[in-house]
Design an enzyme around this catalytic site. Structure first.
Site, short mmCIF file in Angstrom:
data_model
loop_
_atom_site.label_atom_id
_atom_site.label_comp_id
_atom_site.label_asym_id
_atom_site.label_seq_id
_atom_site.Cartn_x
_atom_site.Cartn_y
_atom_site.Cartn_z
N HIS A 75 80.42 37.07 58.07
CA HIS A 75 81.37 38.43 58.09
C HIS A 75 81.06 39.13 56.95
O HIS A 75 80.96 40.42 56.83
CB HIS A 75 82.52 38.06 58.40
CG HIS A 75 82.94 37.25 59.71
ND1 HIS A 75 84.13 36.66 60.27
CD2 HIS A 75 82.11 36.81 60.77
CE1 HIS A 75 83.79 36.19 61.45
NE2 HIS A 75 82.65 36.15 61.51
N HIS A 93 81.10 40.86 68.88
CA HIS A 93 81.42 39.65 67.46
C HIS A 93 79.99 38.85 67.44
O HIS A 93 79.53 38.62 66.43
CB HIS A 93 82.54 38.97 67.84
CG HIS A 93 82.82 38.04 66.45
ND1 HIS A 93 83.33 38.51 65.43
CD2 HIS A 93 82.50 36.68 66.21
CE1 HIS A 93 83.10 37.55 64.40
NE2 HIS A 93 82.68 36.43 64.85
N ASP A 142 77.86 38.59 64.10
CA ASP A 142 77.44 37.21 63.31
C ASP A 142 75.84 37.11 63.26
O ASP A 142 75.41 36.87 62.09
CB ASP A 142 77.79 36.11 64.32
CG ASP A 142 79.32 35.58 64.27
OD1 ASP A 142 79.79 35.97 63.27
OD2 ASP A 142 79.59 34.80 65.16
N HIS A 157 75.06 30.58 65.16
CA HIS A 157 74.46 30.51 63.91
C HIS A 157 73.42 29.68 63.74
O HIS A 157 72.55 29.93 63.20
CB HIS A 157 75.83 30.02 63.09
CG HIS A 157 77.08 30.99 63.18
ND1 HIS A 157 76.80 32.30 62.70
CD2 HIS A 157 78.40 30.74 63.55
CE1 HIS A 157 78.07 32.77 62.78
NE2 HIS A 157 78.87 31.97 63.46
#
Length: 299
Positions: free
Chosen positions: A85, A242, A246, A269
């Site tokens: 973030h 969101h 990321d 991720h």
């Protein structure tokens, strides 16, 4: 990542400090972002580690775990979790160089979005540096897959992103965002989107030593077809926004803004880092350029 007309690197003017709990460790940590010299990149420092090298320069190869967050480590196996973030905020605001000191193993989660980190950097102020910005220009398509999840980088004359998610719960369902990654769009549409999770997964995560600091204060929690947070969502399609946030942070471990288009489908991720490594492993698929071609400024 604003395409600035002067194409120069940027750092912050003065140190900026915040504190909070790590979403996985539950430990309270203090974070200080400091200015850095041109060409230094982003370097994290574990100030609580004193018996070995505590500096962790951010690179694609420094990512050692990306299951539920982005964790980096150095050659002495000093590790730091949940950098994504803050990395997204620095990417979008054009911070090329910074030293980030943390007195624990994980960055604070704060409210679960990049908004507090943007506010932190805004308070510090920004300073133009003389070194030219290095851009990573995508020359050939790069694509990675894991099951039905995909992530790709494609040639493009500016930094664009398309992200799509698909969850069986009606609270989320199928959501798509497609946008130019620049500072104005990030501030207006992306930075305040919070991380999210499912109530039925929380206990399993905690038994695995994760999500110990997670709460309705720093995550959107879904239980069946309900959102447990009293205030509900902050914005339309907050979930996919969101995931895009990321991805911006995960890709900034490359150390430079992109000239290319990222397309992700149900990516996380781990797949983002797999994409970063696939790009680095194929040197003919990209090049560094210190000035954006004129056509990239159109539009």
């Amino acid at each position: 990542m604003p395409v600035r007309n002067d194409h120069h690197e940027q750092t912050i003017v003065a140190p900026a400090i915040c504190a909070g709990v790590g979403v996985h460790t539950g430990r309270r940590v203090r974070l200080v972002v400091r200015p850095a010299a041109p060409g230094a990149g982003v370097v994290f420092v574990r100030t609580d580690v004193t018996d070995r090298d505590n500096r962790i320069p951010v690179t694609g190869e420094a990512v050692v775990d990306a299951r539920l967050n982005t964790m980096i480590a150095n050659a002495d196996d000093v590790r730091l979790s949940t950098i994504e973030h803050l990395m997204a905020a620095m990417a979008a605001l054009g911070v090329s160089n910074a030293v980030v000191e943390v007195d624990g193993p994980e960055l604070p989660i704060l409210d679960g979005s990049a908004l507090p980190f943007v506010q932190l950097l805004d308070r510090a102020g920004f300073r133009r540096q003389e070194a030219p910005v290095r851009y990573i220009e995508i020359l050939k398509p790069i694509r990675v897959e894991e099951g039905d999840k995909t992530a790709a980088l494609l040639p493009c004359d500016r930094y664009e992103m398309r992200f799509e998610i698909d969850f069986p719960t009606p609270v989320i369902g199928n959501q798509v965002v497609d946008f130019v990654v620049d500072e104005a769009t990030f501030r207006a549409d992306i930075m305040a989107a919070r991380t999210f999770g499912f109530a039925h997964e929380v206990e399993a995560l905690r038994q695995a030593g994760l999500a110990r600091g997670g709460s309705l204060e720093n995550a959107v929690v879904i239980d069946g077809d309900q959102i447990l947070n009293p205030g509900g969502l902050r914005m339309e399609r907050e979930f996919v926004r969101h995931k895009a946030l990321d991805a911006i942070g995960d890709l900034y471990v490359l150390g430079a803004p992109l000239l290319g288009r990222y397309e992700g489908y149900k990516a996380g991720h781990a797949l983002n880092n797999k994409l970063v490594r696939a790009l680095l492993a194929q040197p003919d698929a990209w090049r560094e350029t210190t000035r954006v071609p004129d056509f990239a400024l159109a539009g």
